[in-house]
Design an enzyme around this catalytic site. Structure first.
Site, PDB file in Angstrom:
ATOM      1  N   ALA A  85       0.870  -1.177   0.000  1.00  0.00           N
ATOM      2  CA  ALA A  85       0.000   0.000   0.000  1.00  0.00           C
ATOM      3  C   ALA A  85       0.908   1.228   0.000  1.00  0.00           C
ATOM      4  O   ALA A  85       1.636   1.464   0.967  1.00  0.00           O
ATOM      5  CB  ALA A  85      -0.901   0.011   1.234  1.00  0.00           C
ATOM      6  N   VAL A  86       0.876   1.947  -1.103  1.00  0.00           N
ATOM      7  CA  VAL A  86       1.677   3.177  -1.181  1.00  0.00           C
ATOM      8  C   VAL A  86       0.705   4.357  -1.141  1.00  0.00           C
ATOM      9  O   VAL A  86      -0.209   4.452  -1.968  1.00  0.00           O
ATOM     10  CB  VAL A  86       2.529   3.220  -2.469  1.00  0.00           C
ATOM     11  CG1 VAL A  86       3.593   4.310  -2.348  1.00  0.00           C
ATOM     12  CG2 VAL A  86       3.199   1.881  -2.748  1.00  0.00           C
ATOM     13  N   ILE A  87       0.899   5.197  -0.149  1.00  0.00           N
ATOM     14  CA  ILE A  87      -0.024   6.334   0.034  1.00  0.00           C
ATOM     15  C   ILE A  87       0.769   7.635  -0.092  1.00  0.00           C
ATOM     16  O   ILE A  87       1.812   7.799   0.556  1.00  0.00           O
ATOM     17  CB  ILE A  87      -0.727   6.247   1.408  1.00  0.00           C
ATOM     18  CG1 ILE A  87      -1.479   4.910   1.504  1.00  0.00           C
ATOM     19  CG2 ILE A  87      -1.697   7.425   1.590  1.00  0.00           C
ATOM     20  CD1 ILE A  87      -2.099   4.631   2.848  1.00  0.00           C
ATOM     21  N   HIS A  93       8.381  11.196  -2.937  1.00  0.00           N
ATOM     22  CA  HIS A  93       8.733   9.809  -2.553  1.00  0.00           C
ATOM     23  C   HIS A  93       7.750   8.781  -3.100  1.00  0.00           C
ATOM     24  O   HIS A  93       8.131   7.695  -3.551  1.00  0.00           O
ATOM     25  CB  HIS A  93       8.778   9.738  -1.017  1.00  0.00           C
ATOM     26  CG  HIS A  93       9.471   8.536  -0.499  1.00  0.00           C
ATOM     27  ND1 HIS A  93       8.860   7.615   0.325  1.00  0.00           N
ATOM     28  CD2 HIS A  93      10.727   8.075  -0.682  1.00  0.00           C
ATOM     29  CE1 HIS A  93       9.701   6.661   0.629  1.00  0.00           C
ATOM     30  NE2 HIS A  93      10.846   6.910   0.031  1.00  0.00           N
ATOM     31  N   ARG A 132     -10.356   0.895  -0.456  1.00  0.00           N
ATOM     32  CA  ARG A 132      -9.941  -0.252  -1.276  1.00  0.00           C
ATOM     33  C   ARG A 132      -9.434  -1.411  -0.424  1.00  0.00           C
ATOM     34  O   ARG A 132      -8.989  -2.429  -0.953  1.00  0.00           O
ATOM     35  CB  ARG A 132      -8.866   0.213  -2.273  1.00  0.00           C
ATOM     36  CG  ARG A 132      -9.468   1.042  -3.378  1.00  0.00           C
ATOM     37  CD  ARG A 132      -8.530   2.006  -4.028  1.00  0.00           C
ATOM     38  NE  ARG A 132      -9.240   2.825  -5.022  1.00  0.00           N
ATOM     39  CZ  ARG A 132     -10.020   3.871  -4.736  1.00  0.00           C
ATOM     40  NH1 ARG A 132     -10.198   4.248  -3.484  1.00  0.00           N
ATOM     41  NH2 ARG A 132     -10.642   4.529  -5.678  1.00  0.00           N
TER      42      ARG A 132
HETATM   43  N1  LIG Z   1       6.100   5.321   1.828  1.00  0.00           N
HETATM   44  C1  LIG Z   1       5.791   4.029   1.608  1.00  0.00           C
HETATM   45  C2  LIG Z   1       6.771   3.040   1.603  1.00  0.00           C
HETATM   46  N2  LIG Z   1       8.052   3.365   1.830  1.00  0.00           N
HETATM   47  C3  LIG Z   1       9.057   2.417   2.175  1.00  0.00           C
HETATM   48  C4  LIG Z   1       9.698   1.748   0.983  1.00  0.00           C
HETATM   49  O1  LIG Z   1       8.823   0.804   0.415  1.00  0.00           O
HETATM   50  C5  LIG Z   1      10.951   1.013   1.401  1.00  0.00           C
HETATM   51  O2  LIG Z   1      10.641   0.036   2.345  1.00  0.00           O
HETATM   52  C6  LIG Z   1      12.026   1.940   1.983  1.00  0.00           C
HETATM   53  O3  LIG Z   1      12.265   2.999   1.108  1.00  0.00           O
HETATM   54  C7  LIG Z   1      13.350   1.159   2.174  1.00  0.00           C
HETATM   55  O4  LIG Z   1      13.859   0.652   0.959  1.00  0.00           O
HETATM   56  N3  LIG Z   1       6.439   1.747   1.379  1.00  0.00           N
HETATM   57  C8  LIG Z   1       5.142   1.389   1.149  1.00  0.00           C
HETATM   58  O5  LIG Z   1       4.850   0.195   0.942  1.00  0.00           O
HETATM   59  N4  LIG Z   1       4.170   2.333   1.161  1.00  0.00           N
HETATM   60  C9  LIG Z   1       4.460   3.646   1.383  1.00  0.00           C
HETATM   61  O6  LIG Z   1       3.507   4.478   1.376  1.00  0.00           O
HETATM   62  C1  LIG Z   2       4.477   7.065  -0.262  1.00  0.00           C
HETATM   63  C2  LIG Z   2       5.404   7.898   0.462  1.00  0.00           C
HETATM   64  O1  LIG Z   2       6.459   8.049   0.009  1.00  0.00           O
HETATM   65  C3  LIG Z   2       5.013   8.609   1.695  1.00  0.00           C
HETATM   66  O2  LIG Z   2       4.573   7.778   2.696  1.00  0.00           O
HETATM   67  C4  LIG Z   2       6.158   9.457   2.171  1.00  0.00           C
HETATM   68  O3  LIG Z   2       5.629  10.630   2.664  1.00  0.00           O
HETATM   69  P1  LIG Z   2       6.348  12.032   2.443  1.00  0.00           P
HETATM   70  O4  LIG Z   2       6.383  12.273   0.956  1.00  0.00           O
HETATM   71  O5  LIG Z   2       5.434  13.021   3.140  1.00  0.00           O
HETATM   72  O6  LIG Z   2       7.701  11.931   3.040  1.00  0.00           O
END
Ligand SMILES: Nc1c(NC[C@H](O)[C@H](O)[C@H](O)CO)[nH]c(=O)[nH]c1=O
Ligand SMILES: CC(=O)[C@@H](O)COP(=O)(O)O
Length: 185
Positions: A85-87, A93, A132
């Site tokens: 889940a990427v938010i 980032h 979702r």
């Molecule tokens: N920001 C989110 C991340 N960030 C972490 C990266 O996936 C990774 O573990 C880190 O950069 C070390 O390599 N991961 C998610 O799954 N969802 C996010 O929203």
């Molecule tokens: C999906 C991301 O990268 C997020 O969780 C990181 O947050 P930010 O852009 O506010 O550092």
């Protein structure tokens, strides 16, 4: 000519691996629940002890492709599911994590010839993610169904007498052999 289409029956010999990121745990636990529910209701034993699914936990979505590729290359799995889940936050980032996860998963599937499901939700807000992950629908369920369908489709292609399941150069190499446990038919 022929039509090949995955089905959701005869699942007793299928083997799956689920690679899941810990990041956004609230969402992740719901996606995992939905995914296991889909598999279980189609005859898959999802037990962590003696079932048909291996579970691998990684820090976040970014790490899922690397592990999925390793798992797929063993030839032990009919499909691998990457859950994440990427938010979106306040910086760019999001684009790097989501982009690399998508590219990496596609590359791993191409390289190994094993279906690797893109079970990563990419949401602009937590609300979108929650919707979702069980509030409206549960994408985890869909990802489980996608894995079942692709595992079944690959099995049918391998069993076809025109060799479609082995159509890529080098497809008989260990890294991209059919799952060792596949039903010989
Ligand atoms: N920001 C989110 C991340 N960030 C972490 C990266 O996936 C990774 O573990 C880190 O950069 C070390 O390599 N991961 C998610 O799954 N969802 C996010 O929203
Ligand atoms: C999906 C991301 O990268 C997020 O969780 C990181 O947050 P930010 O852009 O506010 O550092």
């Amino acid at each position: 000519m022929a039509v090949f289409e995955g089905n959701f029956t005869h699942t007793e010999h299928l083997k799956f691996a689920i690679v899941s990121g810990r990041f956004n745990d609230l969402i992740m636990s719901k996606l995992m629940q939905g995914c296991k529910d889909a598999l279980q209701r189609h005859g898959i034993n999802v037990s962590e002890i003696d079932g048909q699914v291996d579970y691998v936990l990684v820090p976040g979505s970014f790490e899922t492709p690397m592990i999925a590729r390793q798992l797929a290359a063993t030839g032990n799995y009919d499909a691998v599911i990457c859950l994440g889940a990427v938010i979106r936050g306040q910086t760019p980032h999001f684009d790097y994590v989501a982009g690399e996860a998508a590219k990496g998963i596609a590359a791993a599937a191409f390289q190994t010839g094993v279906p690797i499901i893109f079970g990563i939700i990419t949401a602009d807000t937590m609300q979108q993610a929650l919707e979702r992950a069980g509030i409206k629908s549960n994408k985890g369920w869909e990802f489980g169904m996608n894995a079942l369908e692709m595992a079944s489709l690959m099995q049918q292609l391998r069993q076809s007498d025109n060799g479609i399941g082995f159509a890529l150069p080098g497809d008989r190499m260990t890294a991209i052999a059919p799952a060792k446990t596949a039903d010989p038919g």
